[in-house]
Scaffold this motif. Structure first.
Motif, PDB file in Angstrom:
ATOM      1  N   LEU A   1       0.833  -1.200   0.000  1.00 53.67           N
ATOM      2  CA  LEU A   1       0.000   0.000   0.000  1.00 53.67           C
ATOM      3  C   LEU A   1       0.870   1.253   0.000  1.00 53.67           C
ATOM      4  O   LEU A   1       0.563   2.232  -0.700  1.00 53.67           O
ATOM      5  CB  LEU A   1      -0.929  -0.018   1.212  1.00 53.67           C
ATOM      6  N   LYS A   2       1.938   1.241   0.758  1.00 51.73           N
ATOM      7  CA  LYS A   2       2.871   2.377   0.794  1.00 51.73           C
ATOM      8  C   LYS A   2       3.403   2.667  -0.609  1.00 51.73           C
ATOM      9  O   LYS A   2       3.422   3.816  -1.067  1.00 51.73           O
ATOM     10  CB  LYS A   2       4.031   2.081   1.746  1.00 51.73           C
ATOM     11  N   SER A   3       3.833   1.623  -1.296  1.00 49.67           N
ATOM     12  CA  SER A   3       4.371   1.787  -2.644  1.00 49.67           C
ATOM     13  C   SER A   3       3.322   2.360  -3.589  1.00 49.67           C
ATOM     14  O   SER A   3       3.611   3.276  -4.381  1.00 49.67           O
ATOM     15  CB  SER A   3       4.875   0.437  -3.160  1.00 49.67           C
ATOM     16  N   GLU A   4       2.099   1.847  -3.510  1.00 46.95           N
ATOM     17  CA  GLU A   4       1.035   2.319  -4.397  1.00 46.95           C
ATOM     18  C   GLU A   4       0.667   3.776  -4.122  1.00 46.95           C
ATOM     19  O   GLU A   4       0.395   4.547  -5.053  1.00 46.95           O
ATOM     20  CB  GLU A   4      -0.200   1.424  -4.255  1.00 46.95           C
ATOM     21  N   LEU A   5       0.643   4.163  -2.861  1.00 48.37           N
ATOM     22  CA  LEU A   5       0.319   5.553  -2.515  1.00 48.37           C
ATOM     23  C   LEU A   5       1.433   6.496  -2.960  1.00 48.37           C
ATOM     24  O   LEU A   5       1.163   7.611  -3.439  1.00 48.37           O
ATOM     25  CB  LEU A   5       0.071   5.675  -1.018  1.00 48.37           C
ATOM     26  N   GLU A   6       2.672   6.054  -2.807  1.00 50.95           N
ATOM     27  CA  GLU A   6       3.793   6.890  -3.243  1.00 50.95           C
ATOM     28  C   GLU A   6       3.789   7.075  -4.755  1.00 50.95           C
ATOM     29  O   GLU A   6       4.137   8.151  -5.255  1.00 50.95           O
ATOM     30  CB  GLU A   6       5.108   6.282  -2.754  1.00 50.95           C
ATOM     31  N   LYS A   7       3.366   6.062  -5.492  1.00 51.22           N
ATOM     32  CA  LYS A   7       3.238   6.197  -6.943  1.00 51.22           C
ATOM     33  C   LYS A   7       2.244   7.286  -7.311  1.00 51.22           C
ATOM     34  O   LYS A   7       2.356   7.917  -8.364  1.00 51.22           O
ATOM     35  CB  LYS A   7       2.782   4.871  -7.565  1.00 51.22           C
ATOM     36  N   ARG A   8       1.264   7.487  -6.435  1.00 48.81           N
ATOM     37  CA  ARG A   8       0.225   8.485  -6.672  1.00 48.81           C
ATOM     38  C   ARG A   8       0.572   9.856  -6.081  1.00 48.81           C
ATOM     39  O   ARG A   8      -0.266  10.754  -6.061  1.00 48.81           O
ATOM     40  CB  ARG A   8      -1.114   7.978  -6.106  1.00 48.81           C
TER      41      ARG A   8
ATOM     42  N   ILE B   1     -14.144   7.784   2.544  1.00 47.90           N
ATOM     43  CA  ILE B   1     -13.066   6.915   2.064  1.00 47.90           C
ATOM     44  C   ILE B   1     -13.329   5.465   2.457  1.00 47.90           C
ATOM     45  O   ILE B   1     -13.143   4.544   1.659  1.00 47.90           O
ATOM     46  CB  ILE B   1     -11.709   7.384   2.610  1.00 47.90           C
ATOM     47  N   GLY B   2     -13.770   5.250   3.701  1.00 49.19           N
ATOM     48  CA  GLY B   2     -14.020   3.894   4.176  1.00 49.19           C
ATOM     49  C   GLY B   2     -15.077   3.170   3.370  1.00 49.19           C
ATOM     50  O   GLY B   2     -14.924   1.990   3.020  1.00 49.19           O
ATOM     51  N   SER B   3     -16.158   3.871   3.055  1.00 50.42           N
ATOM     52  CA  SER B   3     -17.232   3.272   2.259  1.00 50.42           C
ATOM     53  C   SER B   3     -16.738   2.922   0.859  1.00 50.42           C
ATOM     54  O   SER B   3     -17.039   1.844   0.321  1.00 50.42           O
ATOM     55  CB  SER B   3     -18.410   4.241   2.176  1.00 50.42           C
ATOM     56  N   SER B   4     -15.965   3.822   0.284  1.00 58.22           N
ATOM     57  CA  SER B   4     -15.424   3.588  -1.049  1.00 58.22           C
ATOM     58  C   SER B   4     -14.487   2.382  -1.069  1.00 58.22           C
ATOM     59  O   SER B   4     -14.533   1.552  -1.977  1.00 58.22           O
ATOM     60  CB  SER B   4     -14.686   4.850  -1.510  1.00 58.22           C
ATOM     61  N   ILE B   5     -13.646   2.267  -0.031  1.00 63.86           N
ATOM     62  CA  ILE B   5     -12.708   1.137   0.047  1.00 63.86           C
ATOM     63  C   ILE B   5     -13.447  -0.186   0.204  1.00 63.86           C
ATOM     64  O   ILE B   5     -13.198  -1.149  -0.538  1.00 63.86           O
ATOM     65  CB  ILE B   5     -11.703   1.344   1.203  1.00 63.86           C
ATOM     66  N   VAL B   6     -14.353  -0.257   1.164  1.00 68.62           N
ATOM     67  CA  VAL B   6     -15.001  -1.544   1.441  1.00 68.62           C
ATOM     68  C   VAL B   6     -15.847  -2.011   0.254  1.00 68.62           C
ATOM     69  O   VAL B   6     -15.864  -3.204  -0.073  1.00 68.62           O
ATOM     70  CB  VAL B   6     -15.830  -1.484   2.749  1.00 68.62           C
ATOM     71  N   ASN B   7     -16.507  -1.096  -0.413  1.00 72.09           N
ATOM     72  CA  ASN B   7     -17.344  -1.488  -1.546  1.00 72.09           C
ATOM     73  C   ASN B   7     -16.510  -1.875  -2.764  1.00 72.09           C
ATOM     74  O   ASN B   7     -16.839  -2.837  -3.464  1.00 72.09           O
ATOM     75  CB  ASN B   7     -18.316  -0.365  -1.896  1.00 72.09           C
ATOM     76  N   SER B   8     -15.425  -1.145  -3.005  1.00 72.45           N
ATOM     77  CA  SER B   8     -14.603  -1.440  -4.180  1.00 72.45           C
ATOM     78  C   SER B   8     -13.806  -2.726  -4.013  1.00 72.45           C
ATOM     79  O   SER B   8     -13.741  -3.552  -4.928  1.00 72.45           O
ATOM     80  CB  SER B   8     -13.662  -0.267  -4.454  1.00 72.45           C
ATOM     81  N   VAL B   9     -13.174  -2.910  -2.843  1.00 73.33           N
ATOM     82  CA  VAL B   9     -12.379  -4.125  -2.619  1.00 73.33           C
ATOM     83  C   VAL B   9     -13.251  -5.362  -2.727  1.00 73.33           C
ATOM     84  O   VAL B   9     -12.891  -6.339  -3.403  1.00 73.33           O
ATOM     85  CB  VAL B   9     -11.663  -4.073  -1.249  1.00 73.33           C
TER      86      VAL B   9
ATOM     87  N   GLU C   1      -3.640  -1.924  -4.376  1.00 76.44           N
ATOM     88  CA  GLU C   1      -3.907  -1.025  -5.503  1.00 76.44           C
ATOM     89  C   GLU C   1      -5.301  -0.417  -5.404  1.00 76.44           C
ATOM     90  O   GLU C   1      -5.488   0.787  -5.644  1.00 76.44           O
ATOM     91  CB  GLU C   1      -3.758  -1.781  -6.820  1.00 76.44           C
ATOM     92  N   ILE C   2      -6.290  -1.225  -5.035  1.00 76.34           N
ATOM     93  CA  ILE C   2      -7.659  -0.726  -4.915  1.00 76.34           C
ATOM     94  C   ILE C   2      -7.766   0.278  -3.769  1.00 76.34           C
ATOM     95  O   ILE C   2      -8.358   1.351  -3.922  1.00 76.34           O
ATOM     96  CB  ILE C   2      -8.647  -1.891  -4.717  1.00 76.34           C
TER      97      ILE C   2
ATOM     98  N   ASP D   1      -6.874   7.955  -3.158  1.00 75.68           N
ATOM     99  CA  ASP D   1      -6.515   9.024  -4.076  1.00 75.68           C
ATOM    100  C   ASP D   1      -7.758   9.734  -4.611  1.00 75.68           C
ATOM    101  O   ASP D   1      -7.775  10.961  -4.775  1.00 75.68           O
ATOM    102  CB  ASP D   1      -5.698   8.423  -5.236  1.00 75.68           C
ATOM    103  N   LYS D   2      -8.817   8.980  -4.885  1.00 74.88           N
ATOM    104  CA  LYS D   2     -10.051   9.564  -5.417  1.00 74.88           C
ATOM    105  C   LYS D   2     -10.799  10.406  -4.389  1.00 74.88           C
ATOM    106  O   LYS D   2     -11.493  11.359  -4.749  1.00 74.88           O
ATOM    107  CB  LYS D   2     -10.988   8.443  -5.897  1.00 74.88           C
ATOM    108  N   ASN D   3     -10.671  10.053  -3.114  1.00 72.69           N
ATOM    109  CA  ASN D   3     -11.568  10.621  -2.101  1.00 72.69           C
ATOM    110  C   ASN D   3     -10.910  11.510  -1.050  1.00 72.69           C
ATOM    111  O   ASN D   3     -11.599  12.137  -0.243  1.00 72.69           O
ATOM    112  CB  ASN D   3     -12.304   9.480  -1.398  1.00 72.69           C
ATOM    113  N   LEU D   4      -9.574  11.560  -1.011  1.00 71.81           N
ATOM    114  CA  LEU D   4      -8.905  12.367   0.018  1.00 71.81           C
ATOM    115  C   LEU D   4      -8.605  13.773  -0.519  1.00 71.81           C
ATOM    116  O   LEU D   4      -7.921  13.925  -1.509  1.00 71.81           O
ATOM    117  CB  LEU D   4      -7.592  11.687   0.447  1.00 71.81           C
TER     118      LEU D   4
END
Length: 223
Positions: free
Chosen positions: A49-56, A151-159, A213-214, A220-223
């Motif tokens: 997750l750290k790597s993916e966030l840093e890419k963004r 953010i939490g709702s977006s994560i749980v539904n997408s994953v 990644e998700i 990234d979309k919601n923060l």
């Protein structure tokens, strides 16, 4: 001693790989001769997750690093994690965990936030939950809570939809690390290592990568 320049325009995210090597070890489960250790799985997902966030473009700080062998008690360990995020004035705190239950059939992905006022006095019980006999003061409309829920709702539904995992929902609970952090805060339970099939998936590096990644995309979309 970590210093972060908050004049930097990039947002700062603190990732908390839950548990440690002593007083706050987390869950263990053994299936078909393979032992699954929550503490280690938390770190594996957190690094991805750290790597993916840093890419963004996010700046990322971990509450513990792969080489750390900390043995603090649960209360001291939780406080240290919260203090780190609060002192850095992070934009988001996300704690990564693996779930466990007495029944091996229970499965699924869930995310927690808290609308209790940070720092309001409570007592720590087992499992990192804080409680108060008189109840907590709540702030359901604070910016922290609104962003956490979004953010939490977006994560749980997408994953769950993209990975075919049971959706156990977004839940409001006084877990110490999400209650006492002053910024938007989430605790992610990636799945149940007590479930043989789910444990195998949780330890699969490719599935960890997809989940990371998700989660990063939705942050990234919601923060």
């Amino acid at each position: 001693d970590l210093y972060i320049d908050k004049n930097d325009v990039k947002k700062l995210i603190v990732i908390d790989p839950g548990h440690n090597y002593g007083g706050d070890e987390g869950a263990y489960a053994t299936h078909n001769g393979i032992t699954y250790i929550e503490r280690d799985l938390n770190m594996e997902v957190s690094l991805k997750l750290k790597s993916e966030l840093e890419k963004r473009g996010f700046r990322v700080v971990l509450t513990r690093n792969p080489e750390d062998r900390e043995t603090l008690s649960e209360s001291a360990s939780l406080k240290k994690r919260v203090d780190l995020a609060n002192n850095l004035n992070a934009d988001l705190f996300i704690s990564i965990h693996q779930n466990s239950y007495t029944s091996s059939s229970v499965n699924g992905f869930e995310v927690y936030y808290s609308d209790a006022i940070p720092g309001s006095r409570g007592l720590l019980s087992s499992g990192g939950i804080e409680y108060s006999p008189s109840g907590f003061i709540r702030s359901a409309e604070s910016e922290k809570v609104k962003i956490s829920k979004k953010i939490g709702s977006s994560i749980v539904n997408s994953v769950t939809s993209e990975m075919g995992i049971k959706n156990r929902g977004l839940k409001n609970k006084e877990l110490y690390v999400v209650k006492n952090t002053t910024m938007p805060s989430l605790l992610v339970e990636c799945g149940f290592i007590s479930n043989p099939d789910e444990a195998k998936n949780l330890a699969n590096s490719q599935k960890q990568q997809k989940m990371a990644e998700i989660i990063a995309r939705e942050i990234d979309k919601n923060l």
